[in-house]
Enzyme design. Structure first.
Site: not given
Ligand code: XIL
Length: 392
Positions: A181, A297
């Site tokens: 990101e 994701e």
């Molecule tokens: C999220 C997790 O799923 C949560 O449990 C935590 O509280 C925050 O991070 N993008 C990403 C992930 O790259 O690392 C994130 O994961 C979700 C959004």
């Protein structure tokens, strides 16, 4: 008069408006348009028939792809049914928390590998690929970071972190999300880089530095730049696609060891802004840089969808199948991971302030399996997309 409210990313996701608005502000009146948009997605005649009982990992593998999911350590080791489902469906595992700085780094001079090691061992005993997430991110930084890291020591600390973590799992990790990101088109910078602690302390070269350090620590891992907000035909997503492509081109031009783009794909069930042609042309552009692509994701937020579960599942499944069947046409795409496997453990049901999961029952149904671990229409949709994907 429409009142404008400023929302952060997590709140936008939780409201279920990310892909709809495409921007960080939401006019209150827009919510009314939702029901109209939904009518288009909600087609009760659309069938999600699947032939046979083969698992998602088997269907993906039959096409030279892999399928996996993000996981938290507790459900995996405490919920037997969930573990059995995970082993059955997943050919790849990505720790949802345990390879992030907050988990690994209790303080500036030590590492805690307890949980990451357990997950790595689990992947080995079950013949799964292990994904590493993530080495450089503006979130999930421990509290000591701000107090103790400065422009004089930052490069050394980042280098030591990457060397130690990547080195420990060298030859075990299939792919690392080296940088997560890094683009924010609202940063107001010409290069669109997000204004993060890493950028402030190291300047724009932190990205290349991270990739080079990771390549040295494990020359065999696939090194990935991972990003969200790329999927929709909105002004913001288009600007982000352009900015990401520019970043990738630039990195390639400088000979940076970067091998793939990770597309997070946190989709919004209430959005009709997915344009398969435009998205595929973006994927084609990424592929033409010689990069692989991973969907890293994937989930489909079903807030603001009709309460009726049948309708809700129908819409979520349609979003999954439309997205994946377009994406998998691109041969540079090598794998798909959902951000969780069962609705019971979705991050979308986390309480905003505490980060804890909301107690059951809750109505979110964004993942392939329901809260009891049963396959839902979303599972069928993913299975169908694998079944109709061209072979790699
Ligand atoms: C999220 C997790 O799923 C949560 O449990 C935590 O509280 C925050 O991070 N993008 C990403 C992930 O790259 O690392 C994130 O994961 C979700 C959004």
């Amino acid at each position: 008069m429409t009142r404008k409210i400023l929302l952060n990313r997590r709140q936008i996701l939780q409201l279920g408006l990310g892909g709809l608005t495409g921007i960080g502000t939401l006019a209150l009146g827009q919510a009314k348009c939702l029901s109209k948009q939904l009518e288009k997605l909600d087609n009760p005649n659309r069938k999600f028939t699947v032939i046979g009982q083969a698992s998602l990992k088997q269907r993906a593998a039959a096409k030279g792809l892999f399928y996996g999911a993000a996981v938290r350590i507790n459900p995996l080791f405490q919920d037997k049914k969930f573990r059995a489902n995970f082993i059955q469906e997943c050919g790849a595992l990505v720790p949802e928390w345990d390879l992030k700085w907050t988990s690994l780094r209790p303080d500036i001079s030590s590492f805690n590998f307890t949980y990451a090691d357990r997950l790595a061992k689990f992947t080995q005993s079950n013949g799964m690929l292990l994904r590493g997430h993530t080495l450089v991110w503006h979130e999930s930084l421990p509290t000591w970071f701000q107090k103790e890291v400065n422009s004089a020591n930052v490069a050394k600390i980042l280098q030591q972190h990457i060397k130690t973590v990547v080195g420990r799992y060298a030859r075990q990790v299939h792919s690392w999300d080296v940088v997560n990101e890094a683009i924010d088109i609202k940063s107001g910078r010409a290069d669109n880089l997000r204004n993060t602690p890493w950028l402030q302390l190291m300047g724009p070269d932190y990205i290349e530095f991270a990739f080079r350090t990771a390549a040295q620590a494990d020359p065999h891992a696939l090194l990935v730049y991972n990003e969200y907000g790329l999927d929709y035909d909105s002004r913001d997503d288009e600007a982000k696609r352009v900015a990401v492509l520019k970043l990738l081109k630039d990195l390639k031009w400088r000979g940076t060891p970067i091998h793939a783009l990770g597309i997070q794909a946190h989709l919004n069930g209430a959005s009709t802004l997915f344009n398969s042609q435009k998205f595929r042309s973006f994927l084609g552009n990424v592929a033409s840089l010689g990069l692989k692509i991973l969907i890293t994701e994937l989930d489909v937020l079903d807030k603001n969808l009709p309460e009726d579960t049948t309708k809700r599942d129908q819409i979520v499944a349609a979003v999954y199948e439309d997205y994946l069947s377009a994406v998998l046409q691109e041969k540079a795409v090598i794998g798909v991971l959902t951000w969780g496997l069962s609705d019971r453990y979705t991050w979308l049901a986390e309480d905003n302030s505490s980060g804890k999961l909301l107690p059951l029952p809750f109505s979110l149904r964004p993942l392939p399996l329901d809260v009891n671990g049963n396959r839902k229409l979303a599972w069928n949709a993913i299975a169908r997309a694998f079944d109709s994907a061209p072979r790699r």
